[in-house]
Design a protein around this motif. Sequence first.
Motif, PDB file in Angstrom:
ATOM      1  N   THR A   1       0.840  -1.188   0.000  1.00 14.09           N
ATOM      2  CA  THR A   1       0.000   0.000   0.000  1.00 14.09           C
ATOM      3  C   THR A   1       0.883   1.248   0.000  1.00 14.09           C
ATOM      4  O   THR A   1       1.985   1.245   0.537  1.00 14.09           O
ATOM      5  CB  THR A   1      -0.927   0.042   1.230  1.00 14.09           C
ATOM      6  OG1 THR A   1      -0.137  -0.017   2.403  1.00 14.09           O
ATOM      7  CG2 THR A   1      -1.911  -1.101   1.215  1.00 14.09           C
TER       8      THR A   1
ATOM      9  N   GLU B   1      -2.259   4.622   1.740  1.00 20.27           N
ATOM     10  CA  GLU B   1      -3.398   3.791   2.111  1.00 20.27           C
ATOM     11  C   GLU B   1      -4.182   3.274   0.907  1.00 20.27           C
ATOM     12  O   GLU B   1      -5.363   2.945   1.015  1.00 20.27           O
ATOM     13  CB  GLU B   1      -4.308   4.544   3.074  1.00 20.27           C
ATOM     14  CG  GLU B   1      -3.628   4.894   4.378  1.00 20.27           C
ATOM     15  CD  GLU B   1      -4.546   5.607   5.348  1.00 20.27           C
ATOM     16  OE1 GLU B   1      -5.741   5.769   5.035  1.00 20.27           O
ATOM     17  OE2 GLU B   1      -4.055   6.004   6.403  1.00 20.27           O
ATOM     18  N   LYS B   2      -3.540   3.183  -0.250  1.00 22.70           N
ATOM     19  CA  LYS B   2      -4.161   2.616  -1.446  1.00 22.70           C
ATOM     20  C   LYS B   2      -3.301   1.457  -1.917  1.00 22.70           C
ATOM     21  O   LYS B   2      -2.076   1.550  -1.928  1.00 22.70           O
ATOM     22  CB  LYS B   2      -4.271   3.662  -2.558  1.00 22.70           C
ATOM     23  CG  LYS B   2      -5.190   4.802  -2.207  1.00 22.70           C
ATOM     24  CD  LYS B   2      -5.234   5.805  -3.327  1.00 22.70           C
ATOM     25  CE  LYS B   2      -6.091   6.994  -2.939  1.00 22.70           C
ATOM     26  NZ  LYS B   2      -6.086   8.032  -3.956  1.00 22.70           N
ATOM     27  N   HIS B   3      -3.942   0.375  -2.312  1.00 20.81           N
ATOM     28  CA  HIS B   3      -3.214  -0.789  -2.805  1.00 20.81           C
ATOM     29  C   HIS B   3      -2.627  -0.505  -4.184  1.00 20.81           C
ATOM     30  O   HIS B   3      -3.300   0.090  -5.033  1.00 20.81           O
ATOM     31  CB  HIS B   3      -4.131  -2.010  -2.895  1.00 20.81           C
ATOM     32  CG  HIS B   3      -4.546  -2.537  -1.555  1.00 20.81           C
ATOM     33  ND1 HIS B   3      -3.704  -3.253  -0.741  1.00 20.81           N
ATOM     34  CD2 HIS B   3      -5.717  -2.440  -0.887  1.00 20.81           C
ATOM     35  CE1 HIS B   3      -4.333  -3.583   0.368  1.00 20.81           C
ATOM     36  NE2 HIS B   3      -5.562  -3.094   0.312  1.00 20.81           N
TER      37      HIS B   3
END
Length: 151
Positions: free
Chosen positions: A47, A50-52
Amino acid sequence: MTWTIALTVLLGIVLKMVMSPPSAVVDWIFSKFALHPKLNSKDVTVTYLEKHLDEIEKTRLIENFNDATFLKQYDIFPGKENLFLQPETPVTPFVITVKRGKKDCKIFVYCSVDYVYVVKQSNKKVVAYDLRSENLQKFNLSAKVATKDVI
């Protein structure tokens, strides 16, 4: 008589295997205790902000992480773990979550123009070290540019 010869030969083979094991066994034993582990992109999630990351970027990041050169380890004294887990730096880390069996491990990779700083947290143990990798530093810059374009 034949039993003693057979047992002697068998004992010699076992002794030879213990004294000089095959390289695959040695690699497996060292990988269990390695400070800078080699990761498989199928076993991890990455990540950033906070984003994959998608599969292509994740695979590229893991390959660059595996190819990086270990420089030095930092000494962490008891009670000072938070200083390493949340350093005062403007760099946003890549968070690599590794699940191996029952053990969960988080690896925070701080890539800047000058260095690559890694903090590995498994259970309650925290380890911090530096890496050298131009590809990771360039990857960080391309990822920041990509996220700025989206926002």
